[in-house]
Design a protein around this motif. Structure first.
Motif, PDB file in Angstrom:
ATOM      1  N   MET A  41       0.845  -1.195   0.000  1.00 54.44           N
ATOM      2  CA  MET A  41       0.000   0.000   0.000  1.00 54.44           C
ATOM      3  C   MET A  41       0.885   1.250   0.000  1.00 54.44           C
ATOM      4  O   MET A  41       1.797   1.367   0.808  1.00 54.44           O
ATOM      5  CB  MET A  41      -0.888  -0.006   1.257  1.00 54.44           C
ATOM      6  N   PRO A  42       0.639   2.183  -0.921  1.00 57.10           N
ATOM      7  CA  PRO A  42       1.475   3.389  -0.986  1.00 57.10           C
ATOM      8  C   PRO A  42       1.390   4.193   0.317  1.00 57.10           C
ATOM      9  O   PRO A  42       0.385   4.144   1.024  1.00 57.10           O
ATOM     10  CB  PRO A  42       0.872   4.189  -2.155  1.00 57.10           C
ATOM     11  N   ALA A  43       2.455   4.925   0.602  1.00 56.81           N
ATOM     12  CA  ALA A  43       2.472   5.754   1.807  1.00 56.81           C
ATOM     13  C   ALA A  43       1.373   6.808   1.744  1.00 56.81           C
ATOM     14  O   ALA A  43       1.169   7.443   0.712  1.00 56.81           O
ATOM     15  CB  ALA A  43       3.834   6.428   1.948  1.00 56.81           C
ATOM     16  N   GLN A  44       0.673   6.967   2.857  1.00 54.88           N
ATOM     17  CA  GLN A  44      -0.445   7.920   2.923  1.00 54.88           C
ATOM     18  C   GLN A  44       0.067   9.291   3.377  1.00 54.88           C
ATOM     19  O   GLN A  44      -0.101   9.690   4.531  1.00 54.88           O
ATOM     20  CB  GLN A  44      -1.519   7.394   3.887  1.00 54.88           C
ATOM     21  N   ILE A  45       0.730   9.976   2.451  1.00 57.53           N
ATOM     22  CA  ILE A  45       1.274  11.301   2.772  1.00 57.53           C
ATOM     23  C   ILE A  45       0.917  12.284   1.662  1.00 57.53           C
ATOM     24  O   ILE A  45       0.660  11.890   0.530  1.00 57.53           O
ATOM     25  CB  ILE A  45       2.810  11.279   2.967  1.00 57.53           C
ATOM     26  N   ARG A  46       0.909  13.570   2.012  1.00 58.56           N
ATOM     27  CA  ARG A  46       0.667  14.625   1.026  1.00 58.56           C
ATOM     28  C   ARG A  46       1.828  14.695   0.044  1.00 58.56           C
ATOM     29  O   ARG A  46       2.996  14.649   0.466  1.00 58.56           O
ATOM     30  CB  ARG A  46       0.574  16.002   1.697  1.00 58.56           C
ATOM     31  N   PRO A  47       1.540  14.869  -1.240  1.00 57.59           N
ATOM     32  CA  PRO A  47       2.646  15.126  -2.165  1.00 57.59           C
ATOM     33  C   PRO A  47       3.218  16.527  -1.918  1.00 57.59           C
ATOM     34  O   PRO A  47       2.484  17.454  -1.595  1.00 57.59           O
ATOM     35  CB  PRO A  47       1.979  15.044  -3.549  1.00 57.59           C
ATOM     36  N   LEU A  48       4.516  16.647  -2.019  1.00 60.74           N
ATOM     37  CA  LEU A  48       5.164  17.948  -1.875  1.00 60.74           C
ATOM     38  C   LEU A  48       5.103  18.717  -3.194  1.00 60.74           C
ATOM     39  O   LEU A  48       4.980  18.121  -4.265  1.00 60.74           O
ATOM     40  CB  LEU A  48       6.635  17.763  -1.481  1.00 60.74           C
ATOM     41  N   THR A  49       5.212  20.044  -3.110  1.00 63.22           N
ATOM     42  CA  THR A  49       5.361  20.833  -4.338  1.00 63.22           C
ATOM     43  C   THR A  49       6.697  20.448  -4.977  1.00 63.22           C
ATOM     44  O   THR A  49       7.607  19.948  -4.296  1.00 63.22           O
ATOM     45  CB  THR A  49       5.381  22.338  -4.039  1.00 63.22           C
ATOM     46  N   PRO A  50       6.869  20.670  -6.279  1.00 71.37           N
ATOM     47  CA  PRO A  50       8.146  20.330  -6.918  1.00 71.37           C
ATOM     48  C   PRO A  50       9.345  20.984  -6.234  1.00 71.37           C
ATOM     49  O   PRO A  50      10.395  20.354  -6.055  1.00 71.37           O
ATOM     50  CB  PRO A  50       7.976  20.856  -8.354  1.00 71.37           C
ATOM     51  N   GLU A  51       9.186  22.259  -5.793  1.00 72.65           N
ATOM     52  CA  GLU A  51      10.301  22.955  -5.135  1.00 72.65           C
ATOM     53  C   GLU A  51      10.636  22.306  -3.790  1.00 72.65           C
ATOM     54  O   GLU A  51      11.805  22.119  -3.451  1.00 72.65           O
ATOM     55  CB  GLU A  51       9.953  24.443  -4.916  1.00 72.65           C
ATOM     56  N   LEU A  52       9.580  21.970  -3.017  1.00 71.26           N
ATOM     57  CA  LEU A  52       9.818  21.333  -1.718  1.00 71.26           C
ATOM     58  C   LEU A  52      10.385  19.927  -1.889  1.00 71.26           C
ATOM     59  O   LEU A  52      11.233  19.498  -1.111  1.00 71.26           O
ATOM     60  CB  LEU A  52       8.529  21.289  -0.901  1.00 71.26           C
ATOM     61  N   GLN A  53       9.908  19.204  -2.912  1.00 73.77           N
ATOM     62  CA  GLN A  53      10.433  17.861  -3.143  1.00 73.77           C
ATOM     63  C   GLN A  53      11.914  17.917  -3.488  1.00 73.77           C
ATOM     64  O   GLN A  53      12.710  17.083  -3.028  1.00 73.77           O
ATOM     65  CB  GLN A  53       9.656  17.159  -4.252  1.00 73.77           C
ATOM     66  N   LYS A  54      12.299  18.915  -4.266  1.00 73.52           N
ATOM     67  CA  LYS A  54      13.716  19.099  -4.608  1.00 73.52           C
ATOM     68  C   LYS A  54      14.533  19.344  -3.336  1.00 73.52           C
ATOM     69  O   LYS A  54      15.605  18.755  -3.143  1.00 73.52           O
ATOM     70  CB  LYS A  54      13.855  20.283  -5.575  1.00 73.52           C
ATOM     71  N   ASN A  55      14.007  20.209  -2.442  1.00 66.77           N
ATOM     72  CA  ASN A  55      14.694  20.474  -1.175  1.00 66.77           C
ATOM     73  C   ASN A  55      14.779  19.216  -0.318  1.00 66.77           C
ATOM     74  O   ASN A  55      15.811  18.936   0.294  1.00 66.77           O
ATOM     75  CB  ASN A  55      13.970  21.569  -0.395  1.00 66.77           C
ATOM     76  N   ALA A  56      13.669  18.471  -0.254  1.00 69.09           N
ATOM     77  CA  ALA A  56      13.652  17.244   0.553  1.00 69.09           C
ATOM     78  C   ALA A  56      14.697  16.252   0.028  1.00 69.09           C
ATOM     79  O   ALA A  56      15.413  15.615   0.805  1.00 69.09           O
ATOM     80  CB  ALA A  56      12.265  16.620   0.544  1.00 69.09           C
TER      81      ALA A  56
END
Length: 311
Positions: free
Chosen positions: A1-16
């Protein structure tokens, strides 16, 4: 089952990815490993939903060992000192009254639009002869907890905090005992997964320096380097937090305190049951494997400050 989390914005995902070593394809297995460890801890009953747990992984840059330690200490300290760290009622006592003063607010736009969340504590708005610091801290703690759950900017980029002491009195400072200072410092550094990026003090009052000098040695060198005391020089603050990122009350563009307070009133209503449910999540020290924690040695006024050791 996929993780139940909010997707990040592209900019935040890059930072993460770059700053926190997040690998999106591995999040599911990282969370699974975390939950497996939790299930093996007889003394620990934490929340285990994915959105909550990923805050600890992100706050520890995906070091599973550090995330385990933080989660354990988060609940250890909340169980031992609920009057400071475990909010279960956002309606009782003076909670809403203090919140409506606008003493503590989180500003809607992060620093530089895609950076850390900005928090503001206007100490003078909650008179020391009317509100005890523990009552004010309950509001701060509840807001911090909501940020942990739903604020991706705070989780990925951390928090810049501003303490404005305009209108504060010696009465405020006298409430900050060495024992309380120790507990707050340990919780902030060892238990809370929201990373402090900077702490600014402005409009400091007479008597601030001894309190500041009491706090500072308790902190890690890394955190000490992120403390900035500006006295009454707002221009020194705005060199690091440009004026536009401060609220309208300061001549900025980052929301007005009244509007922010009204929004958070609704948020507290929405989270009412969540906070009641906090009473169910805790540690039971008698079930802890290995050596029990010496709380008196850790936090007694005579005891020297040192880190909690959690396997």
């Amino acid at each position: 089952m996929p993780a139940q989390i909010r997707p990040l914005t592209p900019e935040l995902q890059k930072n993460a990815n770059e700053l926190l070593h997040e690998v999106p394809e591995r999040i599911e297995s990282d969370l699974e490993a975390f939950k497996t460890w939790i299930s093996q801890q007889p003394h620990l009953t934490p929340r285990t939903d994915d959105q909550f747990l990923i805050a600890f992984l992100r706050g520890c840059k995906y070091s599973l060992e550090r995330a385990k330690s933080k989660l354990d200490q988060y609940y250890t300290l909340r169980t031992k000192y609920p009057e400071i760290f475990n909010v279960t009622d956002v309606d009782g006592g003076k909670f809403r009254e203090i919140h409506k003063t606008g003493t503590i607010i989180y500003l809607p736009t992060p620093l530089h639009d895609n950076g850390p969340r900005i928090g503001l504590w206007r100490m003078g708005l909650s008179p020391a002869d009317k509100y005890a610091i523990l009552e004010v801290m309950q509001v701060a703690q509840a807001m911090q907890e909501i940020a942990l759950i739903e604020d991706d900017y705070a989780n990925v980029n951390g928090i810049v905090f501003i303490m404005d002491m305009k209108g504060a009195t010696v009465g405020h400072l006298l409430q900050m005992t060495p024992a309380l200072a120790k507990k707050m410092t340990v919780f902030s550094e060892e238990a809370l997964p929201l990373r402090p990026k900077a702490q600014h003090f402005v409009n400091t009052i007479s008597g601030f320096e001894p309190i500041f000098n009491m706090f500072k040695p308790m902190m890690s060198k890394k955190i000490q380097a992120r403390l900035f005391v500006h006295g009454d020089k707002m221009d020194l603050l705005t060199k690091q937090v440009p004026l536009k990122y401060l609220p309208k009350e300061y001549g900025g563009e980052n929301g007005s305190a009244d509007e922010i307070v009204a929004e958070w009133e609704k948020k507290f209503d929405q989270y009412r049951d969540y906070f009641k449910d906090n009473a169910n999540y805790k540690t039971v020290e008698s079930l802890r494997p290995g050596k029990p924690i010496d709380f008196d040695g850790l936090f007694g006024i005579e005891g020297s400050f040192r880190k909690l050791n959690v396997d």
